[in-house]
Motif scaffolding. Sequence first.
Motif, short mmCIF file in Angstrom:
data_model
loop_
_atom_site.label_atom_id
_atom_site.label_comp_id
_atom_site.label_asym_id
_atom_site.label_seq_id
_atom_site.Cartn_x
_atom_site.Cartn_y
_atom_site.Cartn_z
N ASP A 264 0.84 -1.21 0.00
CA ASP A 264 0.00 0.00 0.00
C ASP A 264 0.86 1.25 0.00
OD1 ASP A 264 -2.07 -1.76 0.12
OD2 ASP A 264 -2.77 -1.17 2.13
N LEU A 265 1.94 1.21 0.74
CA LEU A 265 2.85 2.34 0.81
C LEU A 265 3.50 2.62 -0.54
CD1 LEU A 265 4.44 4.41 2.52
CD2 LEU A 265 5.99 2.57 3.17
N ARG B 207 16.85 18.79 -3.58
CA ARG B 207 16.23 18.09 -2.45
C ARG B 207 15.39 16.94 -2.97
NH1 ARG B 207 15.76 15.58 1.85
NH2 ARG B 207 14.67 16.42 3.68
N GLU B 208 15.74 15.73 -2.52
CA GLU B 208 15.01 14.55 -2.93
C GLU B 208 14.00 14.15 -1.85
OE1 GLU B 208 18.37 12.34 -5.72
OE2 GLU B 208 18.00 11.58 -3.70
N ALA B 209 12.88 13.58 -2.28
CA ALA B 209 11.86 13.15 -1.33
C ALA B 209 11.03 12.02 -1.94
CB ALA B 209 10.95 14.31 -0.93
N PHE B 210 10.57 11.15 -1.08
CA PHE B 210 9.64 10.07 -1.43
C PHE B 210 8.25 10.50 -0.98
CE2 PHE B 210 7.14 6.46 -0.04
CZ PHE B 210 7.31 5.49 -1.02
N LEU B 211 7.29 10.46 -1.88
CA LEU B 211 5.92 10.85 -1.57
C LEU B 211 4.99 9.70 -1.90
CD1 LEU B 211 5.93 14.40 -3.19
CD2 LEU B 211 6.21 13.88 -0.79
N THR B 212 3.95 9.56 -1.08
CA THR B 212 2.92 8.57 -1.36
C THR B 212 1.62 9.07 -0.76
OG1 THR B 212 2.39 6.20 -1.31
CG2 THR B 212 3.29 7.16 0.72
N ARG B 213 0.54 8.33 -1.05
CA ARG B 213 -0.77 8.77 -0.57
C ARG B 213 -1.41 7.66 0.24
NH1 ARG B 213 -4.43 11.67 -4.88
NH2 ARG B 213 -3.85 9.78 -6.05
#
Length: 344
Positions: free
Chosen positions: A22-23, A44-50
């Motif tokens: 799910d993540l 700037r790096e980032a991991f995004l999810t909903r």
Amino acid sequence: MPEPHAAVPAAMPAADLPPLEDLLAEAHVVALPMVTKFRGITVREAFLTRGPRGWTEFSPFVEYGDREASAWLAAALDFGWGDDPEPVRDSVRVNATVPSVAAGDVASVLARFPGCRTAKVKVAEPGQQLADDIARVAAVREVLGPEGRIRVDANGLWNVDEAEHAIHALAACDLEYVEQPCATVDELADVRRRVKYMGIPIAADESVRKAADPLAVARAGAADVLIVKAQPLGGIRSALEIISLAGLPIVVSSAIDTSVGLAMGAMLAASVPRLDFDCGLGTAALLAADVTREPLTPVDGAIPVRRVEADETLLAEHAADADRRAWWMARVERCYRVLAESAA
């Protein structure tokens, strides 16, 4: 030496972790350019999810190990899958953030923070001298005027004698407080004793968010103010518990998050009963791009308290390359295992 604080927070025990699939189902990895170099980085790096509650962010700096970074993942899960606390305010006053730029560049940096009455100024940059810090802080004072508030942040890079000397040298600029002048709790306590007669408070950041025990600095009487960041402390409710137990004034700050991460910080700040200081949540102004059409940049010195909807077009436009995406996806999987194993 104990590992940095990375325990599974009480708000998200392992039994309640959402399935890893799910993540990862709506995962995006972005690489956002910055207006100016900050902490040695220009992207700037980032991991995004909903999750069921909305968009959430996992963005520990790349040099952090998995155990430290796992607390940041716990925060992302809490924000995306957990319940929101009850806010007591709908906007949060924020400070401007001035990187270790030349004095001549200060005015253009501050212009990106309209209405902010407080500025946090980075000092002790490797390769620079105290004279550079003095010139930068003096330039900030000139722009803000006598009523503006100035706090400086050394990120623990001075020793005790250097810190005492620098605080004396910068005191003429009327400092609100000095953040993390030295690296250790004992050093902070020593500096605090040495400058107490000057009436300049000492704030602790790394000694809270990177500590095996984030309350040790408060128990040691080594700081007057705590800098609290939602992601490194495992999420909003975990941070609220630390704030309650510490019993010190706090400043809610960010780690150069996207606006999704800043929304988490703003919700934390909105849930704190009393805020005596402007918060370090205006840092979207340091990004040259963001993941939303309505970024949480300062307006009249404040940002609103609301969730942020990531924009699919911007997520695609600023997507990291395949190698970096794979690196972040593998990191999420490793940190997820740390969270699961920590509470097993």
